[in-house]
Write an enzyme that holds these catalytic residues in place. Structure first.
Site, short mmCIF file in Angstrom:
data_model
loop_
_atom_site.label_atom_id
_atom_site.label_comp_id
_atom_site.label_asym_id
_atom_site.label_seq_id
_atom_site.Cartn_x
_atom_site.Cartn_y
_atom_site.Cartn_z
N GLY A 46 -4.47 -1.80 5.65
CA GLY A 46 -3.61 -2.88 4.84
C GLY A 46 -4.42 -4.11 5.15
N ARG A 47 -4.69 -4.54 6.35
CA ARG A 47 -5.18 -5.76 7.21
C ARG A 47 -6.69 -5.98 6.53
NH1 ARG A 47 -3.97 -2.04 10.76
NH2 ARG A 47 -5.57 -1.25 12.33
N GLU A 107 -3.64 -6.17 15.52
CA GLU A 107 -3.37 -4.69 14.81
C GLU A 107 -4.65 -3.61 15.19
OE1 GLU A 107 -0.02 -4.09 11.75
OE2 GLU A 107 -1.60 -4.36 10.86
N HIS A 121 -3.44 -32.58 19.93
CA HIS A 121 -2.48 -33.21 20.35
C HIS A 121 -1.21 -32.35 20.72
CE1 HIS A 121 -4.57 -36.91 19.02
NE2 HIS A 121 -4.99 -36.20 17.78
N LYS A 126 10.14 0.24 13.66
CA LYS A 126 10.58 0.54 12.34
C LYS A 126 11.69 1.84 12.53
CE LYS A 126 6.34 -0.43 9.71
NZ LYS A 126 5.47 0.29 8.89
N LYS A 151 0.90 -1.10 0.04
CA LYS A 151 0.16 -0.06 0.01
C LYS A 151 0.93 1.08 0.01
CE LYS A 151 -3.30 2.51 2.84
NZ LYS A 151 -4.18 2.36 4.14
N GLU A 197 10.97 -4.53 4.30
CA GLU A 197 10.93 -6.12 3.60
C GLU A 197 10.55 -6.22 2.13
OE1 GLU A 197 9.40 -4.77 6.34
OE2 GLU A 197 9.45 -6.00 7.95
O1 F6P Z 1 4.08 -2.64 9.70
C1 F6P Z 1 2.74 -2.80 9.70
C2 F6P Z 1 2.03 -2.70 8.35
O2 F6P Z 1 2.28 -1.28 8.36
C3 F6P Z 1 0.63 -3.17 8.38
O3 F6P Z 1 -0.22 -2.50 9.04
C4 F6P Z 1 0.62 -3.54 6.71
O4 F6P Z 1 -0.17 -4.33 6.40
C5 F6P Z 1 2.29 -3.79 6.32
O5 F6P Z 1 2.90 -3.15 7.39
C6 F6P Z 1 2.53 -3.65 5.04
O6 F6P Z 1 2.37 -2.41 4.43
P1 F6P Z 1 2.46 -1.94 3.10
O7 F6P Z 1 1.49 -2.83 2.30
O8 F6P Z 1 2.23 -0.53 3.25
O9 F6P Z 1 3.90 -2.51 2.46
#
Ligand code: F6P
Length: 555
Positions: free
Chosen positions: A271-272, A357, A388, A516, A210, A216
């Site tokens: 995002g979620r 979150e 189990h 971060k 987003k 990452e």
């Molecule tokens: O670090 C958490 C977060 O901001 C989430 O809320 C989000 O889904 C994820 O990182 C990834 O964000 P993006 O889609 O902006 O890469």
């Protein structure tokens, strides 16, 4: 202070629940079932292809009316409407939360800042449709003109967990030729393992972010790009193999993604909550657009239910209020998600982000610290495997974790009596949690085994199972795109309804930012031993030094 403005815990509705809990402490669910043969019918509700048996909860009609009174006191009906209408309910970021618009299959206009957003939503779906068709029908091919065989989605958090869950849940609907892989973690092993098995000529990369600022995702995209360039690809060929989904087009373009290969996202989707947007492309590519639309229609059916059903019959509201009951009045810190369906095994991971979150907050919407518990720890895993492993704690541990048991009536893969056995396992767990085993029952069992009195005395306490442990059972016919859509939307709305009761902003996530920020300085210190020596705390300093000592000769 007027009653209307009283803090939550001082409202008469909250106090009534606290008093009622004192009475309920003396009640055992066994007795409630024995006294009322209609209990199953009484506490059973259905919507959008999902059925909820909530009879195995520590509730009576009184409990429910107290909970409903609290919901009304917190203005839940009006706040549900505010979400659908597009009010800026994410108040710390001054934005609406309009994931429901992404699956709005009605003709209703939804406005953000006075502009109807539905034409844009529909045109993006149409673009997705065309793209999915071109890839699946082999019109869009790789640089050696071979059809694509693999889709690699690079993204993390909401740009990963939701689409991954849906892809895995709907594996029986996958296209025969297209395989779908997800790369999320910055741990190099993740992308290495995916790249090891794919061919650059037939691989399509979807860059999902987003913000297009997530470390990452950007680092993994760089690696994928380099790998592509060193394995037959070229700058001119990137356009055929790299597609992005983002709300930050300029950044994606700067990164080297062709503008015509970028699908939009919007600020008003969290995002979620984004798997319904073009972030769902990896899913749509594998299950096809008809199935993706069926997923949206299942979610839309749940939306309609959440918006219009009376609170007393409203599945997300009932589940939310039961969570409030246990979290705020019975001391439960956790809530278990136990899907008895192999394809749905990723559900706990997605719901962890969705719920934790969203509602892992310690101040109310106006910034006042809360004096009550908010979102629980969400955990879980696939049944019957968990039986189990960790179910022992559910049955005899000292901590209370209510649980949702989720199971289809039909399997996609009938194998011998497996599904009946799975179903029996699921029911036996909820029954055991509810009934437990009394001391008298334990003693009788041991006597029947022929043990002497001394042995019985010694063993009986270990065999006693308190029971009275709450659970929901969620059923649906089969894990289809429609039911999976309804199921995920159910939990989205449950999360929002709880956020309303706790008066937290369920759509921001400021807590993840500090890590971060700190990570940037730490990375500089790890990579550059000549970086200005800033001392933070002895633990972090010591660990940085330890890492450096291990990498004296480089990485
Ligand atoms: O670090 C958490 C977060 O901001 C989430 O809320 C989000 O889904 C994820 O990182 C990834 O964000 P993006 O889609 O902006 O890469």
């Amino acid at each position: 202070m007027t009653e209307a403005a009283a803090p939550l815990t001082r409202t008469t509705e909250w106090q009534a629940l606290a008093d009622h809990q004192q009475t309920m402490k003396a009640v055992h669910m066994r007795d409630l079932f024995d006294r009322d043969p209609q209990r199953f019918e009484r506490y059973f509700a259905e919507a959008a292809g999902l059925s909820l048996d909530y009879s195995k909860n520590l509730i009576t009609d009184d409990t429910l009316s107290h909970l409903m009174a609290l919901a009304r006191r917190c203005g839940l009906p009006a706040k549900i409407e505010a979400m659908f209408r597009g009010d800026p309910i994410n108040n710390s970021e001054n934005r609406p939360a309009l994931h429901t618009a992404l699956r709005n299959l009605s003709a209703e206009a939804i406005e953000v800042d006075g502009r109807d957003i539905m034409p844009e939503v529909r045109s993006t779906l149409a673009r997705m449709e065309e793209f999915v068709w071109r890839v699946r029908s082999t019109q869009w091919r790789g640089f050696t003109n071979k059809p694509f065989t693999d889709v690699v989605s690079i993204g993390i958090g909401g740009s990963f967990l939701g689409p991954k869950l849906v892809s895995a849940s709907l594996k029986p609907y996958w296209h025969g030729r297209l395989n779908c892989h997800y790369v999320a973690n910055i741990d190099g092993s993740h992308i290495t393992e995916v790249l090891r098995h794919i061919n650059p000529e037939t691989t399509l990369f979807l860059i999902q972010s987003k913000s297009f600022r997530t470390q990452e995702t950007l680092e993994n995209t760089r690696v994928a790009r380099e790998w592509f360039l060193h394995n037959g690809g070229s700058e001119e060929r990137i356009g055929k193999h790299f597609v992005a989904v983002t709300a930050n087009t300029p950044e994606a373009v700067r990164f080297g993604i062709a503008e015509e290969n970028i699908f939009p996202m919007w600020d008003w989707v969290g995002g979620r909550y984004s798997l319904w947007s073009a972030i769902g492309l990896p899913t749509a590519l594998t299950i096809g657009m008809d199935n993706f639309r069926a997923l949206l229609s299942g979610a839309h059916a749940m939306d309609k239910h959440f918006r219009t059903a009376p609170l007393e019959q409203n599945l997300p509201v009932l589940m939310a209020l039961l969570g409030v009951w246990y979290g705020n009045f019975w001391g439960a810190d956790a809530h278990a998600i136990l899907p008895y369906d192999h394809y749905l095994r990723g559900l706990p991971a997605h719901l962890q982000q969705l719920d934790m979150e969203s509602n892992g907050k310690c101040v109310t919407r106006d910034g006042t610290p809360v004096d009550y518990e908010t979102g629980p720890i969400i955990w879980g895993g696939a049944g019957a495997n968990g039986q189990h492993a960790y179910h022992q704690l559910l049955h005899q541990g000292t901590r209370l974790s209510p649980a949702d048991f989720i199971i289809p009536l039909h399997t996609h893969n009938p194998v011998a009596d497996h599904h009946a056995i799975l179903f029996a396992n699921c029911l036996s767990q909820t029954q055991a949690l509810m009934r437990g085993k009394t001391e008298a029952e334990a003693v009788r069992e041991l006597e029947a085994e022929g043990l002497d009195q001394a042995a019985i005395k010694q063993l009986a306490p270990h065999k006693v199972i308190p029971g009275n442990k709450p659970s929901n059972t969620l059923l649906f016919e089969r894990a289809t795109p429609r039911t999976v859509g309804a199921l995920i939307a159910l939990y989205e709305h449950k999360t929002y309804a709880q956020g309303v009761i706790w008066d937290v902003d369920s759509f921001d996530q400021w807590g993840v930012e500090l890590g971060k920020q700190l990570g940037k300085d730490i990375l500089t210190r790890l990579l550059d031993s000549n970086s200005a020596e800033v001392s933070t705390d002895s633990s972090t300093d010591g660990l940085i030094q330890l890492f450096r000592n291990h990498h004296l000769n480089g990485f």
